[in-house]
Structure formats: structure tokens, C-alpha cells
Scaffold this motif. Structure first.
Motif, short mmCIF file in Angstrom:
data_model
loop_
_atom_site.label_atom_id
_atom_site.label_comp_id
_atom_site.label_asym_id
_atom_site.label_seq_id
_atom_site.Cartn_x
_atom_site.Cartn_y
_atom_site.Cartn_z
N LEU A 86 0.79 -1.23 0.00
CA LEU A 86 0.00 0.00 0.00
C LEU A 86 0.83 1.28 0.00
N GLY A 87 2.03 1.20 0.56
CA GLY A 87 2.76 2.44 0.81
C GLY A 87 3.40 3.05 -0.43
N ASP A 88 3.28 4.38 -0.58
CA ASP A 88 4.16 5.09 -1.51
C ASP A 88 5.49 5.29 -0.80
N GLN A 89 5.37 5.33 0.53
CA GLN A 89 6.53 5.54 1.38
C GLN A 89 6.31 4.72 2.64
N VAL A 90 7.34 4.02 3.09
CA VAL A 90 7.19 3.17 4.27
C VAL A 90 8.19 3.60 5.34
N ALA A 91 7.67 3.83 6.54
CA ALA A 91 8.54 4.17 7.67
C ALA A 91 8.56 2.98 8.62
N VAL A 92 9.74 2.41 8.85
CA VAL A 92 9.86 1.28 9.77
C VAL A 92 10.28 1.83 11.13
N LEU A 93 9.48 1.51 12.15
CA LEU A 93 9.79 1.96 13.52
C LEU A 93 10.26 0.77 14.33
N ARG A 94 11.16 1.04 15.26
CA ARG A 94 11.54 -0.03 16.18
C ARG A 94 11.00 0.30 17.57
#
Ligand code: ATP
Ligand code: MG
Lengths: 380, 218
Positions: free
Chosen positions: A202-210
Motif C-alpha cells: 500500500l505504501g508510496d513511502q514506508v517508515a519502519v519503527l523499532r
């Protein structure tokens, strides 16, 4: 455009849920926040509409600091899809959808019209309008949740795991419907999920959080799969990321072989090949049969339906999967209207992959310009 | 039975005042308990205080409360207002907890959704929280109604007339039929209150009647 600037949230009790988060969610694009449970996704999302106030830092909406805006006005201007739909159990489907317009004081007729329009927009039958949420399936409830968030046509949508409570098949349908809708509406969306596949899709942009609310990496999905910034991200995006990254490579012209077909209802007697493809009268593939095991006309129940069908204009992943899943080892390829155009073998797809480039820095840079400078803020 | 046949008029008059003496406090008690219950929910430190205080109120014997009322209120000893106020106190004592528990029975995700849509203050209370608390509040109201009908009969001892008079009078004059009539009338009255509250609850919660009709919840 939504901008996080050094945003930190520390809950009373000491838990730091979000730590110095800086990124931009570009206008008209889907930004996905993804990460393990408890990494601060919901907290980040709720700080945007000020259901939670940040401890430090600012969040701005099109350049305006949200902390200076009136809370209720801000919220009524932002669509919010809550986890598990969060529908009002005491209101009918139609009244649920009309919630924000009612709060905004629209007149009754306009609210009803708009709500009905939205129901059909999200693919719900009009006769569901007078039902209560408890009378809907999980997937239908999620659709109502999306319709409710869209009701006042807000430019910004926040979605917290909107599709997580349904089975995989329904989830896929909802995702496809969602992408189609976004194609028409072009909202600025921040989407939360813990499912990396959903994020990538789905993402145009993906932010991975820890855990601890630290931004590990933010980039477009293809770059994320190809260049995870550290072991955490690499682990998180998963073992089969090589295979999944194929979906971002546009298919070069596939070397298609023409396929001998029979129309359903015809006989396969006298055909020597071990597998024959069966099509309908519009030349759309239905499935495979083994002529040696059949006699007389081909009936629908004789069909092997195991193989997936890929579109010629689709991704290499689809083409490879069609070949791998086909009982004849020949992957069925169709055009955009679903008509058979030919078949392809796995080794041919692999040759194309060998000759194609991996998604590289250029791709990510072009995105970073359009979206954010997030990649340079990668931690560690 | 001839006693009953001869006294229909008296029974009816007593029943009517019984209805007022038990019913008005029920309504007043609910109206007072709503904001108190809301406050108990809103400020969590208030909750134990309000719950203990109302529990304590309920342990005061009814006769004592009836007798105290004229002193506290400055009313005449025979004034029915004494009974109404005392019964209201009991009703509030019962309902504060009910209202607080009813409001906390509203699922958190629904409250969060309401906040996220921009619901505030009164509108959120009356539009979302209160309607969803109706089943729990109605259950408490039914207990309060039955208890009111029964406690009110004690008021005969301070000279305020209602169905309890049939019991005291029947006891004094050894008329069994009168006592039985008093008991039966009280029971019927309690059932009527109970039925009316149940009916009101059904009208206010149409969404609960459909549950399971489609059974599609996943
Ligand atoms: N109201 C609160 N008070 C104290 N701590 C909280 C509160 N809400 C969340 N937290 C903590 O903050 C951290 C982040 O929570 P958050 O709900 O944002 O996580 P999440 O990424 O949405 O997780 P999930 O995927 O499980 O929904 C967690 O450690 C959580 O325990
Ligand atoms: Mg969450």
C-alpha cells in the motif's frame, strides 16, 4: 503535507513511546508506519489529530502547527479509521457514515445523500444502510469505517490497522478496493500496520519503527526491500524480500508462447499433450485439464484451478508465480481485459530477472525529493 | 374476598399515592445520579468516595430516614414530601454506581472513535456514552423500582398513606384479606414498574434487538 519535527512522546510513568521522530508525509500519498507491537505506531498517529499531545516537538499540517489549532475542528477535518472499525453500535450503518457531517451541521438531506454515495463508493450494497454494525461481517464493518472517515471529504486520512481484523482473502479485497479508491481521491494518508506485506503493497513511502518509537528507516518500498539499512530492518522486512521485491519491477516484454486451448464443453479426445488449457467463450482462461484422464466434453468440475493468472502488464512477481503455480509449469498470462495472450515458463522469467537491474539509489533519491529527507535521518 | 370487593375504591386511591411516592423518586433519583455517575467516571478518585458514600446512605433504616426528614427539611411531619425526598436519597444511592458502571461498560474503541470524529462534552455524553449505557442503567433502575415500591410501604408508620396502610390496618384489625390485598397490590405495582422500564429500555435500544438476527459478527 504532514510534518513531524523532533516529536517525542513520553507517557506518565516513563514509557517513551515515540522518540525524536522526524519525517514528512507528502500530500496525496500513502505513508505507512510499520513496526512490531508497541513501537509507537498508534501513538504517532494519534498525535497528528491531537488525541494524544506530544511531549516535545511539533507536528504541522500544510505548514500550520497543529498545537495552535482548535482540537475539535482539527479532528473533524481529518478522517480517522480506528482499529477494528470502532463503529457506533447504536447507530445504523447510514448514521455511522454520516457522523462527521452531522457534527459539522450539514442539513439532513445532504447527509443522507452523501452517506449513500459513500456506501456505494466503498462497495457496500444499499440495503445494508439500515442495518446495525452487529449485523455486518468483519469486512463490511471495515468498509463502513472507511466510508465514515471519508464522509466530510477530509484531505487527510489516518488509518490504524484498518484491515487487520479480517481474514487474508477479505484483507486483500479491502486493500485492492482501498488502492483503487485512493487512485481516484488522492488523499494524504498515514496508514499504520504491523504487517510488512501490507506496508509494501500500500505504501508510496514506508517508515519502519523499532520499539521505543525510533525511526529505523523511511523510503519507498522497493528501496526498503533492496537496501535495508540494518539487521533490524532486514529481519523485519522478511526472508523472502528478494521474491517480494520483484513486484516493483515493471515487466519487460514477456517471451510468450501461444497455448493450445479448448473451450469448456468441447471434447479433448485425441489431444496428445499432457495438459491442455481450458478457456471460456471469450477466451478467458478457466483452468487446466489432463486429456488422458478425460473422455467426452470438458465440464467445469474437471478443471485444475490451482494455477494463478498474471497480467502481461503486471509485475515479474506475478508472472513467476503464475509459472510456479501452474500444474503444466506454463504460467498463464492475460491482457488487462482477462483474455489469454499466452504462457511463459519460470526459467524465462528468471532470465528476464537476471538481465534487469536491481532497484537502485536513483529510484530512492527521486522519491526522497518528492517526499522527504527521511533516509538521511536513518538511525544507527 | 368480600373485604376486597367492598374496598376497591380505597385500594385504588392508596395504590395511586403509592405510585407517586415510589415513582417520582425514581425519576428524580435517576436525574441526580446521572451527573454524579458521570463525575465518578470522569475523576477516578471520586469513584470510591461516591460509591462508599452511597453504600452508606443505603444502610440507614428507612424508618429513621422518614423520621429525620421533617427535622432536616423543616417540613410538616405528615407531609408526603418527606417520603419523596427520602426515597430519592435511596434511589440515588442505588443508581450512582449503576450509572458509573454503565458508562464504563461503553467499549473503549467506541469512545476513541467518538473523540477521533471530533465529539466533545455534552454531545459525546448524550450522543454516544449515555445511549450505550442504557442497558446497564435500566437494569439498575429495575432493582431501584422494586426496592422503592417495597420501602415506601413503611411510610404508613409515619402516617403517609399508601398501600402499606392495608398491611398495618389489616394487622391491627385482624383482617387477613386486607393484608393479602396489600401484598398482592404491592407485587402487581412492582411488576408494572418493572415492565414499564423494560419497555422503555427496548424502545431506547433498538440495536440490541437485532443482534444475532444476521449473526454475521466476525
Ligand atoms: N496511555 C498510555 N499510557 C502509558 N503507556 C502507554 C499508553 N499508550 C501506549 N503506551 C505505551 O507506549 C508504547 C507504544 O504504544 P502504541 O499503542 O503506540 O504502540 P503500537 O505500535 O500501536 O502497538 P500495536 O501494534 O500493539 O498497536 C507501548 O509500550 C505502550 O505500552
Ligand atoms: Mg496500535
Amino acid at each position: 503535507m504532514i510534518r513531524f519535527d523532533g516529536v517525542t512522546k513520553q507517557y506518565p510513568g516513563g514509557t517513551v513511546a515515540v522518540d525524536d521522530l522526524t519525517f514528512t508525509a507528502p500530500t496525496g500519498k500513502i505513508t505507512v508506519l510499520v513496526g512490531p507491537s508497541g513501537c509507537g505506531k498508534t501513538t504517532s498517529l494519534r498525535m497528528i489529530n491531537r488525541m494524544i499531545e506530544p511531549t516535545k516537538g511539533t507536528i504541522s499540517l500544510d505548514g500550520q502547527d497543529t498545537s495552535r489549532m482548535n482540537e475539535a475542528d482539527l479532528r473533524r477535518g481529518i478522517g480517522y479509521v480506528i482499529q477494528h472499525a470502532g463503529l457506533f453500535p447504536h447507530r445504523t450503518v447510514l448514521d455511522n457514515v454520516g457522523t462527521v457531517p452531522r457534527l459539522l451541521g450539514w442539513d439532513k438531506k445532504k447527509i443522507a445523500e452523501r452517506s449513500r454515495e459513500l456506501l456505494s463508493r466503498v462497495g457496500l450494497a444499499p440495503e445494508l444502510a439500515d442495518r446495525y454494525p452487529s449485523q455486518l461481517s468483519g469486512g463490511q464493518q471495515q468498509r463502513v469505517g472507511v466510508a465514515r472517515a471519508l464522509a466530510a471529504d477530509p484531505p487527510v486520512m489516518l488509518m490504524d490497522e484498518p484491515f487487520s481484523a479480517v481474514d487474508p482473502v477479505v484483507r486483500e479485497q479491502l486493500q485492492d478496493a482501498f488502492l483503487e479508491l485512493q487512485g481516484e481521491l488522492g488523499k494524504t494518508i498515514v496508514f499504520v500496520t504491523h504487517d510488512i506485506d501490507e506496508a509494501i503493497k500500500l505504501g508510496d513511502q514506508v517508515a519502519v519503527l523499532r520499539v521505543g518509537g525510533i525511526l529505523a528507516q523511511i523510503s519507498d518500498p522497493a528501496y526498503l526491500l533492496a537496501h535495508p539499512v540494518d539487521d533490524f530492518v532486514a529481519d523485519f522486512v522478511g526472508k523472502d524480500r528478494g521474491y517480494r521485491s520483484l513486484q516493483f519491477q515493471p515487466t519487460p516484454r514477456l517471451p510468450l508462447a501461444s497455448e493450445r486451448t479448448v473451450v469448456v464443453g468441447e471434447t479433448v479426445d485425441g489431444i496428445g499433450a499432457p495438459w491442455v488449457l481450458v478457456v471460456d467463450d471469450q477466451h478467458r482462461p478457466l483452468g487446466w485439464v489432463e486429456p488422458s484422464r478425460l473422455s467426452g466434453a470438458v465440464a467445469p468440475e474437471d478443471l485444475h484451478r490451482g494455477g494463478t493468472v498474471a497480467r502481461a502488464s503486471g509485475s515479474l512477481r506475478g508472472a513467476l508465480d503464475a509459472a510456479l503455480s501452474s500444474p503444466s509449469r506454463r504460467g498463464v498470462i492475460v491482457d488487462d481485459s482477462g483474455e489469454l495472450v499466452g504462457t511463459v515458463r519460470a526459467h524465462q522469467v528468471l532470465e528476464l530477472i537476471e538481465s534487469a537491474d536491481r532497484p537502485d539509489e536513483d529510484l530512492a533519491d527521486s522519491f526522497a525529493e518528492a517526499g522527504s529527507d527521511g533516509r538521511r535521518e536513518d538511525s544507527s | 374476598m368480600t373485604w376486597v370487593n367492598d374496598h376497591w375504591g380505597d385500594i385504588f386511591t392508596l395504590a395511586r399515592s403509592h405510585v407517586w411516592l415510589a415513582g417520582i423518586p425514581l425519576v428524580l433519583g435517576l436525574l441526580i445520579a446521572l451527573p454524579l455517575g458521570w463525575a465518578a467516571r470522569r475523576w477516578s478518585r471520586l469513584y470510591p468516595v461516591l460509591i462508599s458514600a452511597s453504600g452508606l446512605l443505603y444502610t440507614i433504616p428507612s424508618l429513621a430516614l422518614f423520621v429525620l426528614m421533617p427535622i432536616i427539611l423543616g417540613t410538616k411531619v405528615l407531609d408526603p414530601v418527606n417520603v419523596v425526598v427520602a426515597m430519592t436519597v435511596y434511589t440515588v444511592a442505588l443508581l450512582v454506581r449503576t450509572v458509573a458502571d454503565g458508562l464504563s461498560s461503553v467499549p473503549d474503541h467506541v469512545l476513541q472513535a467518538a473523540r477521533a470524529m471530533g465529539y466533545r462534552g455534552f454531545r459525546r455524553f448524550f450522543g454516544v456514552e449515555l445511549p450505550l449505557a442504557v442497558p446497564v442503567i435500566a437494569a439498575g433502575l429495575r432493582v431501584a423500582a422494586v426496592s422503592n415500591v417495597s420501602i415506601v410501604s413503611v411510610a404508613s408508620l409515619i402516617g403517609v398513606a399508601q398501600l402499606g396502610n392495608l398491611l398495618t390496618d389489616g394487622y391491627d384489625r385482624f383482617i387477613t384479606a386486607e393484608i393479602v390485598a396489600g401484598i398482592v397490590a404491592c407485587v402487581v405495582l412492582a411488576l408494572v414498574f418493572d415492565g414499564l422500564i423494560l419497555l422503555g429500555q427496548r424502545l431506547l435500544t433498538p440495536w440490541l434487538r437485532v443482534r444475532g438476527a444476521a449473526g454475521a459478527r466476525s
